[in-house]
Scaffold this active site. Structure first.
Site, short mmCIF file in Angstrom:
data_model
loop_
_atom_site.label_atom_id
_atom_site.label_comp_id
_atom_site.label_asym_id
_atom_site.label_seq_id
_atom_site.Cartn_x
_atom_site.Cartn_y
_atom_site.Cartn_z
N LYS A 1 21.68 -35.97 14.77
CA LYS A 1 20.88 -35.25 13.78
C LYS A 1 21.20 -35.72 12.36
O LYS A 1 20.32 -35.69 11.48
CB LYS A 1 21.08 -33.75 13.93
CG LYS A 1 20.48 -33.19 15.23
CD LYS A 1 18.99 -33.53 15.36
CE LYS A 1 18.35 -32.94 16.60
NZ LYS A 1 16.90 -33.23 16.71
N TYR B 1 25.23 -34.96 19.58
CA TYR B 1 24.09 -34.22 19.04
C TYR B 1 24.19 -34.14 17.52
O TYR B 1 23.23 -34.44 16.80
CB TYR B 1 24.03 -32.82 19.65
CG TYR B 1 22.88 -32.00 19.11
CD1 TYR B 1 21.59 -32.18 19.60
CD2 TYR B 1 23.07 -31.06 18.10
CE1 TYR B 1 20.52 -31.45 19.10
CE2 TYR B 1 22.01 -30.32 17.60
CZ TYR B 1 20.74 -30.52 18.10
OH TYR B 1 19.68 -29.80 17.59
#
Length: 254
Positions: free
Chosen positions: A162, A158
């Site tokens: 990002k 994650y």
């Protein structure tokens, strides 16, 4: 056809930031395409709420990691509205494996997170560009995260995805200017089910602690992020390639 009102496509719009962004844009005079992957009932509720705000709205199912589905979604937007003025790339996913558990991280999970958060963003953007180029003042806003800018307790795929969104935002701003502006929002710890899922039984305690350490003395909400999304689309004609942190000043002061 939306001859007069501008049109926005918001991915992952059945809940959270996407839902708030779709409704904020509806209140700001936009018709909205509400993308969802699985939450059809939630998406239809967003459509109804957007309608109450005076917008024409359409729920469009597509997994953004599926290129054929993405192309079909943009076809539905063009057929339903005839134009596209703004794109909010908000669809995202994560996993539950903490960064302390390197051996427990499944590479299949890693690939799925990147397929949605990074490849999906690129696929939707690429499919939307022909429509966006026809619109005056077209804008794209991507949902990044504070963990894409600095280390945080989020799962490795994650956080890395990002960081990739941050890089893609800046690269796309260069590639798509001057016709299309591209910016991103980077929320901090956000009130609601996303952080509830991440923090579990520690949610209330850790969120309260984060709020006390934040200059504005609370954690960000989905509506806070949506307000920044709308501003980047409607009120910043000479801003592109920027990542706007929305965390009440926490990352700037700690």
């Amino acid at each position: 056809m939306s001859a007069g009102r501008p049109v926005a496509l918001v991915t992952g719009a059945s809940r959270g930031i996407g839902r708030s962004a779709a409704l904020a844009l509806a209140r700001h005079g936009y018709d909205v395409a509400v993308n969802y992957a699985t939450g059809r009932e939630r998406a239809e509720q967003v459509v109804r709420e957007a309608g109450k705000a005076g917008a024409r709205a359409l729920a469009v199912q597509a997994d953004v990691a599926d290129e054929d589905a993405v192309r079909g979604m943009l076809g539905a937007v063009e057929h339903g509205f005839g134009r596209l003025d703004a794109l909010v790339n908000n669809a995202g996913t994560t996993i539950g494996t903490p960064p302390s558990d390197l051996d427990g991280l499944s590479l299949a999970d890693w690939d799925r997170v990147f397929a949605v958060n990074v490849r999906g963003l690129f696929q939707v953007t690429r499919a939307a560009v022909p429509l966006l180029r026809r619109a005056p003042g077209a804008a794209i806003v991507n949902t990044a995260s504070i963990v894409g800018l600095r280390p945080g307790p989020q799962p490795f795929p994650y956080a890395a995805s990002k960081a990739a969104v941050v890089s893609l935002t800046r690269t796309l701003a260069g590639a798509l200017g001057p016709d299309i502006r591209v910016n991103a929002v980077a929320p901090g710890w956000m009130v609601g089910e996303w952080m509830e899922d991440q923090l579990g039984d520690n949610y209330e305690r850790l969120m309260d602690r984060r709020a006390r350490l934040t200059p504005l003395r609370r954690c960000v909400t989905a509506d806070d992020v949506a307000a920044t999304v709308v501003s980047l689309i409607t009120s910043n004609p000479f801003v592109t390639g920027e990542i706007v942190v929305v965390d009440g000043g926490f990352s700037a002061t700690t």
